[in-house]
Design a protein around this motif. Structure first.
Motif, PDB file in Angstrom:
ATOM      1  N   LEU A 326       0.823  -1.199   0.000  1.00 56.73           N
ATOM      2  CA  LEU A 326       0.000   0.000   0.000  1.00 56.73           C
ATOM      3  C   LEU A 326       0.861   1.254   0.000  1.00 56.73           C
ATOM      4  N   GLY A 327       1.924   1.253   0.808  1.00 56.95           N
ATOM      5  CA  GLY A 327       2.803   2.417   0.834  1.00 56.95           C
ATOM      6  C   GLY A 327       3.364   2.731  -0.540  1.00 56.95           C
ATOM      7  N   GLU A 328       3.766   1.691  -1.267  1.00 61.49           N
ATOM      8  CA  GLU A 328       4.298   1.891  -2.611  1.00 61.49           C
ATOM      9  C   GLU A 328       3.224   2.413  -3.556  1.00 61.49           C
ATOM     10  N   ARG A 329       1.989   1.960  -3.390  1.00 61.85           N
ATOM     11  CA  ARG A 329       0.904   2.441  -4.249  1.00 61.85           C
ATOM     12  C   ARG A 329       0.585   3.908  -3.983  1.00 61.85           C
ATOM     13  N   ILE A 330       0.631   4.285  -2.711  1.00 58.48           N
ATOM     14  CA  ILE A 330       0.372   5.696  -2.378  1.00 58.48           C
ATOM     15  C   ILE A 330       1.453   6.583  -2.984  1.00 58.48           C
ATOM     16  N   ILE A 331       2.705   6.156  -2.856  1.00 59.60           N
ATOM     17  CA  ILE A 331       3.806   6.906  -3.467  1.00 59.60           C
ATOM     18  C   ILE A 331       3.616   6.961  -4.982  1.00 59.60           C
ATOM     19  N   GLY A 332       3.158   5.853  -5.567  1.00 59.53           N
ATOM     20  CA  GLY A 332       2.905   5.830  -7.004  1.00 59.53           C
ATOM     21  C   GLY A 332       1.835   6.819  -7.415  1.00 59.53           C
ATOM     22  N   LEU A 333       0.765   6.915  -6.626  1.00 60.97           N
ATOM     23  CA  LEU A 333      -0.281   7.895  -6.909  1.00 60.97           C
ATOM     24  C   LEU A 333       0.277   9.306  -6.834  1.00 60.97           C
ATOM     25  N   MET A 334       1.098   9.577  -5.822  1.00 55.40           N
ATOM     26  CA  MET A 334       1.690  10.904  -5.677  1.00 55.40           C
ATOM     27  C   MET A 334       2.556  11.256  -6.885  1.00 55.40           C
ATOM     28  N   LYS A 335       3.304  10.288  -7.386  1.00 60.19           N
ATOM     29  CA  LYS A 335       4.126  10.536  -8.567  1.00 60.19           C
ATOM     30  C   LYS A 335       3.252  10.810  -9.786  1.00 60.19           C
ATOM     31  N   LYS A 336       2.181  10.039  -9.922  1.00 58.97           N
ATOM     32  CA  LYS A 336       1.301  10.175 -11.079  1.00 58.97           C
ATOM     33  C   LYS A 336       0.685  11.574 -11.146  1.00 58.97           C
ATOM     34  N   VAL A 337       0.356  12.154  -9.976  1.00 59.54           N
ATOM     35  CA  VAL A 337      -0.285  13.472  -9.961  1.00 59.54           C
ATOM     36  C   VAL A 337       0.713  14.586  -9.621  1.00 59.54           C
ATOM     37  N   ARG A 338       1.999  14.251  -9.674  1.00 58.32           N
ATOM     38  CA  ARG A 338       3.109  15.205  -9.522  1.00 58.32           C
ATOM     39  C   ARG A 338       3.209  15.808  -8.122  1.00 58.32           C
ATOM     40  N   LEU A 339       2.684  15.132  -7.132  1.00 56.26           N
ATOM     41  CA  LEU A 339       2.861  15.610  -5.768  1.00 56.26           C
ATOM     42  C   LEU A 339       4.193  15.171  -5.176  1.00 56.26           C
ATOM     43  N   SER A 340       4.864  14.251  -5.835  1.00 57.50           N
ATOM     44  CA  SER A 340       6.204  13.875  -5.399  1.00 57.50           C
ATOM     45  C   SER A 340       7.189  15.025  -5.605  1.00 57.50           C
ATOM     46  N   GLU A 341       6.778  16.044  -6.360  1.00 56.08           N
ATOM     47  CA  GLU A 341       7.622  17.218  -6.606  1.00 56.08           C
ATOM     48  C   GLU A 341       7.329  18.352  -5.623  1.00 56.08           C
ATOM     49  N   ALA A 342       6.503  18.073  -4.598  1.00 48.74           N
ATOM     50  CA  ALA A 342       6.053  19.146  -3.697  1.00 48.74           C
ATOM     51  C   ALA A 342       7.211  19.826  -2.974  1.00 48.74           C
ATOM     52  N   LEU A 343       8.177  19.048  -2.501  1.00 52.45           N
ATOM     53  CA  LEU A 343       9.312  19.645  -1.784  1.00 52.45           C
ATOM     54  C   LEU A 343      10.126  20.532  -2.711  1.00 52.45           C
ATOM     55  N   GLN A 344      10.333  20.079  -3.924  1.00 51.89           N
ATOM     56  CA  GLN A 344      11.074  20.883  -4.900  1.00 51.89           C
ATOM     57  C   GLN A 344      10.354  22.205  -5.167  1.00 51.89           C
ATOM     58  N   ARG A 345       9.004  22.143  -5.326  1.00 45.61           N
ATOM     59  CA  ARG A 345       8.240  23.373  -5.570  1.00 45.61           C
ATOM     60  C   ARG A 345       8.256  24.295  -4.363  1.00 45.61           C
ATOM     61  N   ALA A 346       8.312  23.718  -3.165  1.00 48.37           N
ATOM     62  CA  ALA A 346       8.316  24.552  -1.955  1.00 48.37           C
ATOM     63  C   ALA A 346       9.566  25.414  -1.873  1.00 48.37           C
ATOM     64  N   ASN A 347      10.693  24.877  -2.357  1.00 45.93           N
ATOM     65  CA  ASN A 347      11.937  25.637  -2.430  1.00 45.93           C
ATOM     66  C   ASN A 347      12.254  26.312  -1.093  1.00 45.93           C
ATOM     67  N   LEU A 348      12.341  25.497  -0.045  1.00 46.85           N
ATOM     68  CA  LEU A 348      12.572  26.026   1.293  1.00 46.85           C
ATOM     69  C   LEU A 348      13.947  26.672   1.401  1.00 46.85           C
ATOM     70  N   THR A 349      13.999  27.780   2.105  1.00 45.48           N
ATOM     71  CA  THR A 349      15.286  28.406   2.386  1.00 45.48           C
ATOM     72  C   THR A 349      15.941  27.719   3.583  1.00 45.48           C
ATOM     73  N   LYS A 350      17.215  27.976   3.771  1.00 45.75           N
ATOM     74  CA  LYS A 350      17.926  27.410   4.925  1.00 45.75           C
ATOM     75  C   LYS A 350      17.292  27.888   6.231  1.00 45.75           C
ATOM     76  N   GLU A 351      16.872  29.144   6.255  1.00 47.18           N
ATOM     77  CA  GLU A 351      16.260  29.682   7.461  1.00 47.18           C
ATOM     78  C   GLU A 351      14.915  29.014   7.739  1.00 47.18           C
ATOM     79  N   GLU A 352      14.141  28.793   6.687  1.00 51.00           N
ATOM     80  CA  GLU A 352      12.853  28.108   6.868  1.00 51.00           C
ATOM     81  C   GLU A 352      13.061  26.678   7.349  1.00 51.00           C
ATOM     82  N   HIS A 353      14.040  26.013   6.773  1.00 50.83           N
ATOM     83  CA  HIS A 353      14.359  24.648   7.192  1.00 50.83           C
ATOM     84  C   HIS A 353      14.704  24.622   8.680  1.00 50.83           C
ATOM     85  N   LYS A 354      15.505  25.572   9.098  1.00 50.99           N
ATOM     86  CA  LYS A 354      15.912  25.650  10.508  1.00 50.99           C
ATOM     87  C   LYS A 354      14.709  25.931  11.403  1.00 50.99           C
ATOM     88  N   GLU A 355      13.835  26.856  10.981  1.00 49.18           N
ATOM     89  CA  GLU A 355      12.640  27.173  11.772  1.00 49.18           C
ATOM     90  C   GLU A 355      11.735  25.959  11.914  1.00 49.18           C
TER      91      GLU A 355
END
Length: 382
Positions: A326-355
């Motif tokens: 099931l975990g693999e299927r959920i990850i597969g769904l996220m990839k299919k709808v491009r939510l696996s790219e969410a962290l990349q789109r968020a583009n967190l700064t070092k300060e945000e990461h620290k906060e």
């Protein structure tokens, strides 16, 4: 069978074309309405013009408050109450997605003639998700018209807004936050962009899945959770590929409504507070995408602890040609709808990461499990 509670006081009017029934609903609530929305533009503007026309036919004067933003704020709620007081409205109408619904709920629930809110007091007083009691005497009736399929806010007793000063998400719970009537008309969702459809659809999945994993389930919520989960798997990719597919939109609207009811009665799991930490510090990131950021690590952590429930869900959504976990299927769904790219789109700064990593909630959620929770968040942001 174990004992359980179930509470759902909202009348839900679901189906294509049901927006026309807003006339009948509003006629019983008064002559003046504050319509809460996002800034009006493009195709959305036609929806609001249609709704204004329906309300005018009912003899209702409509005043608009269109200052709601994604990850809405406490200041926005306060300005909305000021607008409601200024026009002495009889009821509140929220037309939109989760940001609008949560703001409109709080504007109606916390309405008072002085247009002032003691947020610390409200958070302390309205903190029990499952308590049932009277609303404040000054509260106004609230009607919900959903235009996205994700937050389930049209069928929950919760409202989340951002405290911009402290970079926190504030959640208010009360049975009075359930809408008086919710109109869920899939026609209003045909123009939702693909990225919003993906984020909100995944949000609906998480509500159904996390409430199913919890210990407050009932025969009702378990059945609804499984149905909602399968619908999202089956129809979310279709709605993204063909936004005008009314059947896919209808199915997702139904999954969203079911999942909201499950959330209201069963609660959420770890991904939601973790996602709200990210959203509070980075309000530009949509709620569904904050969940997508933390979900892969949550699945790794949770599947061994809840293997039986994971297996039951996997069997329910079974595909003859899919032998993945099931975990693999959920990850597969996220990839299919491009939510696996969410962290990349968020583009967190070092300060945000620290906060985020220094947020006090990471140590307060489950004090005995702080190291594991911090590890989940750290790996999610890597």
């Amino acid at each position: 069978m174990k004992s359980f509670n179930f509470f759902m006081p909202t009348q839900i009017r679901f189906g294509v074309g049901r927006i026309s029934e807003l006339k009948e609903v509003s006629e019983n609530l008064g002559k003046k309405c504050l319509l809460i929305s996002r800034p009006l533009n493009g195709s959305q503007k036609k929806t609001y013009e249609r709704i204004n026309g329906i309300l005018n036919e009912a003899g209702v004067s409509v005043f608009n408050f269109d200052e709601i933003i994604p990850n809405p704020t406490t200041e926005g709620v306060e300005r909305g109450i000021e607008k409601a007081v200024e026009h002495q409205v009889d009821f509140i109408l929220g037309v939109g997605g989760g940001s609008v619904m949560d703001s409109a709920k709080l504007i109606a629930f916390l309405y008072n003639a002085e247009a002032k809110i003691n947020w610390d007091n409200a958070i302390e007083k309205y903190s029990n998700p499952f308590a049932v009691g009277p609303s404040p005497k000054t509260s106004l009736p609230f009607v919900a018209v959903s235009t996205t399929s994700g937050t389930g806010s049209q069928s929950t007793q919760a409202a989340v807004v951002s405290d911009t000063n402290n970079k926190n998400k504030v959640t208010i719970f009360h049975s009075g936050l359930f809408p008086y009537v919710s109109i869920v008309d899939p026609e209003l969702m045909l123009t939702v962009p693909a990225h919003v459809t993906a984020a909100t659809g995944f949000d609906a999945f998480t509500h159904a899945f996390e409430s199913y994993l919890g210990n407050l389930t009932s025969p009702l919520t378990e059945s609804m959770s499984l149905q909602a989960i399968k619908i999202v798997f089956d129809y979310l990719p279709i709605a993204i590929e063909n936004p005008a597919d009314i059947e896919a939109r209808t199915q997702l609207a139904w999954a969203d409504t079911l999942a909201g009811i499950c959330l209201a009665n069963g609660g959420a799991q770890l991904p939601h507070p973790l996602g709200e930490i990210i959203g509070g510090i980075c309000p530009r990131v949509p709620h569904g995408e904050t969940l997508a950021i933390v979900y892969p690590e949550f699945l790794k952590y949770k599947e061994p602890l809840a293997q039986d429930k994971f297996d039951r869900v996997a069997r329910y959504i079974n595909s003859k040609d899919d032998d993945r976990s099931l975990g693999e299927r959920i990850i597969g769904l996220m990839k299919k709808v491009r939510l696996s790219e969410a962290l990349q789109r968020a583009n967190l700064t070092k300060e945000e990461h620290k906060e985020i990593m220094n947020h006090p909630l990471l140590t307060l959620l489950m004090p005995e499990n702080t190291d594991q929770i911090k590890k989940i968040m750290s790996n999610s942001l890597a």
